[in-house]
Design a protein around this motif. Structure first.
Motif, PDB file in Angstrom:
ATOM      1  N   LYS A 152       0.985  -1.250  -0.006  1.00 54.70           N
ATOM      2  CA  LYS A 152      -0.225  -0.052  -0.363  1.00 54.70           C
ATOM      3  C   LYS A 152       0.854   1.348   0.040  1.00 54.70           C
ATOM      4  CE  LYS A 152      -4.446   1.656   0.509  1.00 54.70           C
ATOM      5  NZ  LYS A 152      -5.298   0.998  -1.226  1.00 54.70           N
ATOM      6  N   GLY A 153       1.938   1.137   0.922  1.00 61.20           N
ATOM      7  CA  GLY A 153       2.809   2.771   0.250  1.00 61.20           C
ATOM      8  C   GLY A 153       3.906   2.702  -0.977  1.00 61.20           C
ATOM      9  N   LEU A 154       3.396   1.794  -1.388  1.00 61.19           N
ATOM     10  CA  LEU A 154       4.053   1.737  -3.009  1.00 61.19           C
ATOM     11  C   LEU A 154       2.564   2.386  -3.961  1.00 61.19           C
ATOM     12  CD1 LEU A 154       6.830  -0.623  -3.237  1.00 61.19           C
ATOM     13  CD2 LEU A 154       7.216   1.785  -2.848  1.00 61.19           C
ATOM     14  N   ALA A 155       1.877   2.148  -3.261  1.00 63.80           N
ATOM     15  CA  ALA A 155       0.561   1.960  -4.440  1.00 63.80           C
ATOM     16  C   ALA A 155       0.137   3.393  -4.883  1.00 63.80           C
ATOM     17  CB  ALA A 155      -1.117   1.853  -3.923  1.00 63.80           C
ATOM     18  N   GLU A 156       0.392   4.888  -4.585  1.00 68.99           N
ATOM     19  CA  GLU A 156       0.177   5.901  -5.595  1.00 68.99           C
ATOM     20  C   GLU A 156       1.197   6.128  -6.298  1.00 68.99           C
ATOM     21  OE1 GLU A 156      -0.273   9.694  -3.019  1.00 68.99           O
ATOM     22  OE2 GLU A 156      -1.748   8.315  -1.428  1.00 68.99           O
ATOM     23  N   GLU A 157       2.567   6.225  -6.040  1.00 77.90           N
ATOM     24  CA  GLU A 157       3.519   5.947  -7.047  1.00 77.90           C
ATOM     25  C   GLU A 157       3.224   4.732  -7.967  1.00 77.90           C
ATOM     26  OE1 GLU A 157       7.306   7.611  -5.120  1.00 77.90           O
ATOM     27  OE2 GLU A 157       6.342   6.536  -3.647  1.00 77.90           O
ATOM     28  N   TYR A 158       2.829   4.035  -7.565  1.00 76.91           N
ATOM     29  CA  TYR A 158       2.952   1.923  -9.273  1.00 76.91           C
ATOM     30  C   TYR A 158       1.479   1.828  -8.215  1.00 76.91           C
ATOM     31  CZ  TYR A 158       7.671   3.504  -8.849  1.00 76.91           C
ATOM     32  OH  TYR A 158       9.250   3.501  -8.851  1.00 76.91           O
ATOM     33  N   PRO A 159       0.700   2.164  -9.283  1.00 81.80           N
ATOM     34  CA  PRO A 159      -0.606   1.841  -9.338  1.00 81.80           C
ATOM     35  C   PRO A 159      -1.102   0.826  -9.610  1.00 81.80           C
ATOM     36  CG  PRO A 159      -0.844   3.737 -10.583  1.00 81.80           C
ATOM     37  CD  PRO A 159       0.861   3.905 -10.068  1.00 81.80           C
ATOM     38  N   VAL A 160      -2.346   0.081 -10.027  1.00 83.74           N
ATOM     39  CA  VAL A 160      -2.774  -1.232 -10.756  1.00 83.74           C
ATOM     40  C   VAL A 160      -2.073  -0.677 -12.395  1.00 83.74           C
ATOM     41  CG1 VAL A 160      -3.682  -2.903 -11.874  1.00 83.74           C
ATOM     42  CG2 VAL A 160      -3.967  -2.359  -9.031  1.00 83.74           C
ATOM     43  N   GLY A 161      -1.081  -1.675 -13.198  1.00 86.77           N
ATOM     44  CA  GLY A 161      -1.515  -1.397 -14.649  1.00 86.77           C
ATOM     45  C   GLY A 161       0.474  -0.561 -14.540  1.00 86.77           C
ATOM     46  N   ALA A 162       1.256  -0.029 -13.688  1.00 87.33           N
ATOM     47  CA  ALA A 162       1.830   0.843 -13.684  1.00 87.33           C
ATOM     48  C   ALA A 162       3.008  -0.550 -14.199  1.00 87.33           C
ATOM     49  CB  ALA A 162       2.237   1.105 -12.680  1.00 87.33           C
ATOM     50  N   GLN A 163       3.436  -0.112 -14.980  1.00 88.68           N
ATOM     51  CA  GLN A 163       5.875  -1.536 -15.064  1.00 88.68           C
ATOM     52  C   GLN A 163       6.743  -0.331 -14.648  1.00 88.68           C
ATOM     53  OE1 GLN A 163       3.637  -3.027 -19.625  1.00 88.68           O
ATOM     54  NE2 GLN A 163       5.754  -2.750 -19.326  1.00 88.68           N
ATOM     55  N   PHE A 164       7.395  -0.703 -14.355  1.00 89.01           N
ATOM     56  CA  PHE A 164       9.005  -0.765 -13.864  1.00 89.01           C
ATOM     57  C   PHE A 164      10.005  -1.906 -13.574  1.00 89.01           C
ATOM     58  CE2 PHE A 164       6.088  -2.129 -10.407  1.00 89.01           C
ATOM     59  CZ  PHE A 164       7.360  -2.989  -9.375  1.00 89.01           C
ATOM     60  N   SER A 165      11.219  -1.833 -14.719  1.00 88.51           N
ATOM     61  CA  SER A 165      12.422  -2.275 -14.215  1.00 88.51           C
ATOM     62  C   SER A 165      12.757  -2.300 -12.880  1.00 88.51           C
ATOM     63  CB  SER A 165      12.699  -2.312 -15.910  1.00 88.51           C
ATOM     64  OG  SER A 165      13.793  -3.456 -15.601  1.00 88.51           O
ATOM     65  N   VAL A 166      13.661  -3.730 -12.123  1.00 86.76           N
ATOM     66  CA  VAL A 166      14.456  -3.915 -11.381  1.00 86.76           C
ATOM     67  C   VAL A 166      15.537  -4.459 -12.142  1.00 86.76           C
ATOM     68  CG1 VAL A 166      13.108  -2.610  -9.579  1.00 86.76           C
ATOM     69  CG2 VAL A 166      13.098  -5.313 -10.186  1.00 86.76           C
ATOM     70  N   HIS A 167      16.555  -4.476 -11.299  1.00 87.87           N
ATOM     71  CA  HIS A 167      17.845  -5.724 -11.389  1.00 87.87           C
ATOM     72  C   HIS A 167      16.777  -6.622  -9.645  1.00 87.87           C
ATOM     73  CE1 HIS A 167      20.954  -7.551 -11.994  1.00 87.87           C
ATOM     74  NE2 HIS A 167      21.504  -7.659 -11.035  1.00 87.87           N
ATOM     75  N   ASP A 168      16.120  -7.886 -10.741  1.00 89.55           N
ATOM     76  CA  ASP A 168      16.418  -8.505  -9.554  1.00 89.55           C
ATOM     77  C   ASP A 168      17.617  -9.815  -9.061  1.00 89.55           C
ATOM     78  OD1 ASP A 168      13.216 -10.619  -9.040  1.00 89.55           O
ATOM     79  OD2 ASP A 168      15.068 -11.918  -9.456  1.00 89.55           O
TER      80      ASP A 168
END
Length: 371
Positions: A152-168
């Motif tokens: 929930k703490g990340l929901a505003e910046e990464y809502p449903v449908g948002a895509q982002f890339s990270v180094h897994d």
């Protein structure tokens, strides 16, 4: 009010050491009561959460205390052989967390990543409040975007449908994630061996894993996956064979217990700790009562003339009782406010230290319903 102020200054605070002692005792008693009650509530939540694991045929892995793990000596194929045996002969739930990724967010918090397979999601699911949840049927060879849940703490910046890339950190390469759901605020998992202890996932990413994912994962991930492995639909003989296979193949000695055995082990310490807290609280309560009576008698003795004069001008015995009640209500209110402040500081400390696994979202810096 003037009469109460008069008695407060001229009688109750005539001996400030008595008032301070009472306040300290009330603080101690309230803090013990608060800690004990919150522990009981948290434990009950833990019991409810692991109830699906507490059934016949379900066993949970635990690293044997005498087992030493030498990662360098474990061959990648040997570790994969263990998971091949699991896939071919057992139903198992896998969950592991604690991996950290550098994902930009306005709070500057390092974001933990939790990984779980479909079986574990059925046994101990995360509740989500928005989106469609996780999909476990995918192939890393053909699909480049993986569905994930975010806290929930990340929901505003990464809502449903948002895509982002990270180094897994598990696959050791950049992965594209798509948010398919938002976790319920203050979603948490209780420790399977200490049910009053919780980890919160307000700033976490939950990644679905399947056989394809596990095959491409590194050895450390596969070892961590075995630490709390949940095996279902088996018996003592079957789980013993699995434990022997793991030990012979990769040299890791695991003990498998039912959740009821884990609960029994926890209760041995939990019940004794509760009894200790109850006894301490009872002793403090007895001391508070004795000090209250003694201080009240001393106050009356010190100011017998003032009491007599006030009685002569119209103060009733009922009024005197109200004054005494008001004094102790005031001390109790101060002590309760102190406990609220302590609880708030405890929760807010996680925000200050940016510890994502203990950050809660709520009133006044993170106070939640359990508080």
């Amino acid at each position: 009010m003037k009469v109460f102020r008069f008695f407060l200054v001229r009688i109750f605070f005539k001996k400030p050491i008595v008032a301070v002692t009472m306040l300290v005792l009330l603080l101690m008693a309230n803090y013990i009561a608060f800690s004990t009650t919150r522990t009981i509530v948290s434990t009950n939540e833990g019991y409810s959460q692991v109830s699906r694991l507490n059934s016949a045929g379900v066993y949970i892995a635990n690293l044997d205390p005498k087992s030493d793990i030498d990662i360098d000596s474990i061959a990648a194929q040997s570790m994969q052989d263990v998971y091949d045996r699991l896939n071919n002969n057992y139903q198992y739930g896998l969950f592991t967390d604690g991996y950290i990724v550098d994902l930009r967010n306005r709070n500057g918090i390092k974001v933990p990543v939790a990984y779980m397979n479909e079986k574990y999601a059925d046994l101990n699911p995360f509740e989500y409040v928005d989106g469609s949840g996780l999909t476990f049927q995918y192939s890393l060879e053909t699909e480049t975007v993986l569905p994930v849940l975010v806290g929930k703490g990340l929901a505003e910046e990464y809502p449903v449908g948002a895509q982002f890339s990270v180094h897994d950190p598990v696959l050791d390469r950049n992965i594209e994630f798509r948010v398919s759901g938002i976790l319920r605020q203050n979603s948490a998992h209780s420790n399977l061996y200490a049910l009053d202890s919780k980890q919160y996932y307000n700033f976490s990413i939950v990644v679905p894993v399947n056989e394809t994912f596990i095959k491409q994962a590194g050895i450390p991930f596969k070892i961590n996956g075995l630490m709390d492995l949940v095996v279902t639909d088996t018996n003592k003989e079957g789980i013993s064979k699995l434990a022997d296979c793991i030990y012979k193949t990769v040299g890791i000695k695991l003990n498998f217990f039912s959740q009821q055995e884990n609960i029994d082990f926890y209760n041995e310490y939990f019940v004794s700790s509760l009894w200790f807290l109850f006894i301490v609280a009872a002793i403090l309560l007895a001391i508070i009562v004795l000090v209250s009576i003694w201080s009240s008698l001393v106050a009356v003795k010190l100011m017998i003339k003032d009491f007599t004069i006030n009685l002569l001008v119209g103060l009733s015995y009922r009024g005197i009782r109200k004054i005494f009640y008001g004094y102790y209500v005031m001390l109790s209110s101060i002590s309760l406010a102190g406990i609220c402040a302590v609880a708030t500081c405890y929760r807010y400390q996680s925000w200050i230290s940016k510890d994502p696994l203990f950050i809660t979202c709520g009133f006044a810096g993170g106070l939640i319903m359990m508080d």
